[in-house]
Motif scaffolding. Structure first.
Motif, mmCIF file in Angstrom:
data_model
loop_
_atom_site.group_PDB
_atom_site.id
_atom_site.type_symbol
_atom_site.label_atom_id
_atom_site.label_comp_id
_atom_site.label_asym_id
_atom_site.label_seq_id
_atom_site.Cartn_x
_atom_site.Cartn_y
_atom_site.Cartn_z
ATOM 1 N N TRP A 1 1.949 -12.151 7.368
ATOM 2 C CA TRP A 1 1.796 -11.623 6.015
ATOM 3 C C TRP A 1 3.039 -10.851 5.587
ATOM 4 C CZ3 TRP A 1 -3.622 -9.007 6.972
ATOM 5 C CH2 TRP A 1 -4.571 -10.005 7.167
ATOM 6 N N THR A 2 3.333 -10.867 4.307
ATOM 7 C CA THR A 2 4.410 -10.065 3.738
ATOM 8 C C THR A 2 3.810 -8.743 3.282
ATOM 9 O OG1 THR A 2 5.607 -12.026 2.986
ATOM 10 C CG2 THR A 2 6.176 -9.921 1.935
ATOM 11 N N LEU A 3 4.138 -7.663 3.989
ATOM 12 C CA LEU A 3 3.566 -6.350 3.722
ATOM 13 C C LEU A 3 4.676 -5.334 3.488
ATOM 14 C CD1 LEU A 3 0.901 -6.342 6.581
ATOM 15 C CD2 LEU A 3 0.492 -6.847 4.169
ATOM 16 N N PHE A 4 4.461 -4.456 2.516
ATOM 17 C CA PHE A 4 5.467 -3.432 2.255
ATOM 18 C C PHE A 4 4.816 -2.217 1.605
ATOM 19 C CE2 PHE A 4 5.334 -6.326 -1.330
ATOM 20 C CZ PHE A 4 5.395 -5.520 -2.455
ATOM 21 N N GLU A 5 5.518 -1.104 1.673
ATOM 22 C CA GLU A 5 5.019 0.153 1.129
ATOM 23 C C GLU A 5 5.497 0.313 -0.307
ATOM 24 O OE1 GLU A 5 5.278 4.893 2.350
ATOM 25 O OE2 GLU A 5 5.359 3.354 3.924
ATOM 26 N N ASP B 1 0.848 -1.181 0.000
ATOM 27 C CA ASP B 1 0.000 0.000 0.000
ATOM 28 C C ASP B 1 0.885 1.233 0.000
ATOM 29 O OD1 ASP B 1 -3.194 0.316 0.675
ATOM 30 O OD2 ASP B 1 -2.053 2.076 1.265
ATOM 31 N N LEU B 2 0.321 2.339 -0.441
ATOM 32 C CA LEU B 2 1.040 3.608 -0.449
ATOM 33 C C LEU B 2 1.039 4.267 0.930
ATOM 34 C CD1 LEU B 2 2.495 5.465 -2.502
ATOM 35 C CD2 LEU B 2 0.295 6.589 -2.901
ATOM 36 N N SER B 3 0.096 3.853 1.788
ATOM 37 C CA SER B 3 -0.065 4.459 3.116
ATOM 38 C C SER B 3 0.586 3.611 4.198
ATOM 39 C CB SER B 3 -1.558 4.626 3.427
ATOM 40 O OG SER B 3 -1.767 4.861 4.804
ATOM 41 N N GLY B 4 1.569 4.186 4.872
ATOM 42 C CA GLY B 4 2.217 3.480 5.965
ATOM 43 C C GLY B 4 1.282 3.218 7.124
ATOM 44 N N ALA B 5 0.352 4.138 7.379
ATOM 45 C CA ALA B 5 -0.575 3.966 8.493
ATOM 46 C C ALA B 5 -1.571 2.840 8.220
ATOM 47 C CB ALA B 5 -1.318 5.268 8.764
ATOM 48 N N MET B 6 -1.995 2.710 6.965
ATOM 49 C CA MET B 6 -2.883 1.596 6.623
ATOM 50 C C MET B 6 -2.149 0.264 6.784
ATOM 51 S SD MET B 6 -5.950 2.803 5.723
ATOM 52 C CE MET B 6 -6.884 2.041 4.396
#
Length: 225
Positions: A89-93, A73-78
């Motif tokens: 989960w593998t999550l990144f900005e 996602d583009l939003s770090g807060a999301m």
């Protein structure tokens, strides 16, 4: 109270993140309902979501049997909200309009949900999705219906101070979607238009405020051409 304010996409979703899942949003409900009704075979599959937000869709895919979940996602807060759901989960900005830092053929199933209204050109993220899709894989796109977006309706919310926040959004008519699919090397396998009457007895009252035939979201199913 001052009038509406417009923020960049990342800044707007950063501000919305903590309240996003509790917000009475008929568009989010419609998209979630559409995903819940999809016939997906996810057992032991790797699933990737472009614009995963708080991870609510990733959680639904995990419940459907997916073995590995990837989201950006583009939003770090999301993303921070998404990380609270599942640390595996593998999550990144990342920005979906540019190259995604993942190798070719990374996923069996790729999802876009209420994200592509924020990009001016549909082809770049769709081309990236095609690159990241494995042979025999599926891409599902659940987005604001073109008939709605063409009326100037797009994502917005009220901040805690009561100010209405809007963000950049782009209306994409059906012809633009179809042209982008072709240019990205994707084949259209399915299309459903979800109207208010299609969204079940649990739909919030806001779903019905524009009538039973109001088209909330369009649901595309695609595969490599």
């Amino acid at each position: 109270m001052s009038g509406p304010t417009t923020l960049g996409v990342a800044a707007a979703y950063d501000l919305w993140a903590s309240d996003y899942d509790g917000f009475d949003n008929p568009m989010v409900f419609a998209a979630g309902h559409a995903l819940s009704q999809a016939s997906l075979s996810l057992t032991q599959k790797t699933c990737l979501e472009f614009g995963c937000g708080t991870g609510r869709n990733l959680a639904a895919l995990a419940a459907g049997g997916a073995a590995k979940l990837i989201g950006f996602d583009l939003s770090g807060a999301m993303l921070a909200e998404a990380r609270k759901r599942d640390t595996s989960w593998t999550l990144f900005e990342a920005d979906m309009s540019v190259a995604i830092p993942l190798p070719d053929q990374s996923a069996d199933f790729i999802l876009f949900s209420l994200t592509l209204e924020h990009v001016a050109e549909l082809e770049p993220p769709l081309r990236e999705a095609r690159r990241l899709l494995r042979a025999g894989g599926t891409i599902k796109i659940i987005e604001i219906h073109p008939f709605v977006s063409m009326q100037g309706i797009s994502a917005h919310f009220k901040a805690k101070d009561g100010i209405e926040v809007t963000m950049p959004a782009f209306a994409h008519p059906f012809q633009d979607w179809l042209a982008a699919f072709t240019e990205a090397g994707l084949r259209l396998d399915g299309l459903k238009e979800w109207r208010a009457r299609d969204l079940g007895p649990d739909a919030p009252p806001k779903i019905l405020r524009r009538g039973l035939d109001w088209p909330w979201v369009v649901d595309w199913t695609l595969s490599p051409a």
